[in-house]
Enzyme design. Structure first.
Site, PDB file in Angstrom:
ATOM      1  CG  ASN A  35       0.740  13.001   2.764  1.00 15.67           C
ATOM      2  OD1 ASN A  35       1.454  12.040   2.530  1.00 15.67           O
ATOM      3  ND2 ASN A  35      -0.366  12.921   3.478  1.00 15.67           N
ATOM      4  CB  CYS A  36       4.738  18.697   3.312  1.00 18.54           C
ATOM      5  SG  CYS A  36       4.667  20.420   3.057  1.00 18.54           S
ATOM      6  CG  LEU A  37       4.889  17.388  -2.960  1.00 18.08           C
ATOM      7  CD1 LEU A  37       4.505  17.720  -4.378  1.00 18.08           C
ATOM      8  CD2 LEU A  37       5.324  15.945  -2.863  1.00 18.08           C
TER       9      LEU A  37
END
Lengths: 108, 134
Positions: free
Chosen positions: A106-108
């Site tokens: 969930n790391c942009l």
């Protein structure tokens, strides 16, 4: 540790397969392969991210990494702009790679 | 350009953000739904969406401290749930009747929860734009 030795320990995305095999030498070899120099400031982030993993059993995304840096080193270093200037790629991903931790989700 | 028009878009964006309630209703180690709910929470945090969690029915057991998962050979999510606060997710609810049924008090829970009575639950759920129930 040379580049070949370091790379033999990684998965296809460049993250360490066996977290127990991490060493500072490995971090230095991975950074050298990226032609990236680790300063005292980078080691602070690597230490912080490793402590985060020990406590929460997951690699932090940007927001929690910023928060952890802020708690440990104060508001000047607990800012995403500080981390983005420090690293050449996504800070949570690059730091997790050098720190021998799994790829943050969930790391942009 | 008037100064007010500069602030309006950001205000609008804030107001349009949907607040999300994630309902955790399974006990730990039952299946992967609690881990998936956590994933949703972390993903929402990445997009700055306001998230709350309601631990309902057996879901309250996910918050019980001193879990010993080694015999089950399953991943203990306790530390992952404790990480929610680092993602600025700090709004947690449990139901008083569930706590009573399992004889759990706030001291037994890994997160600092608001305890509400079951008859207030419907009203709580209605305050959210989106409810996700795995």
């Amino acid at each position: 540790m040379n580049k070949e030795q370091a790379f033999s320990l990684l998965d296809e995305e460049g993250y360490l397969l066996d977290l127990t095999l991490w060493s500072k030498e490995l971090a230095l070899a991975l950074a050298a392969a990226d032609q990236f120099e680790l300063s005292e400031n980078h080691w602070e982030v690597i230490d912080t991210i490793r402590e985060f993993y020990q406590e929460y059993q997951l690699s932090p995304a940007m927001r929690p990494l910023v928060k952890a840096m802020s708690i440990k080193y104060g508001p000047d270093k607990g800012r995403s702009i500080y981390l983005m200037k420090l690293f050449s790629q996504s800070p949570p991903k690059q730091a997790a790679r050098y720190a021998g931790l799994p790829k943050p989700l969930n790391c942009l | 350009m008037q100064s007010s028009s500069l602030t309006e878009p950001s205000l609008l964006a804030t107001n349009m953000k949907k607040n999300i309630l994630l309902i955790v209703r399974n006990p730990p180690f039952a299946n992967s739904s609690n881990a998936e709910t956590l994933d949703i929470a972390f993903a929402c945090a990445a997009f700055d969406l306001p998230v709350s969690l309601l631990f309902l029915n057996d879901g309250i057991l996910q918050l019980a401290n001193n879990q010993q998962s080694n015999l089950l050979e399953k991943k203990d999510l306790t530390n992952n749930f404790r990480a929610l606060a680092m993602y600025d997710i700090e709004d947690y609810f449990v139901i008083a009747e569930d706590a009573q049924r399992y004889q759990l008090t706030q001291n037994d829970l890994i997160l600092n929860c608001k305890i509400i009575n079951k008859d207030k639950m419907a009203a709580l759920i209605r305050t959210f734009d989106t409810v996700i129930n795995l």
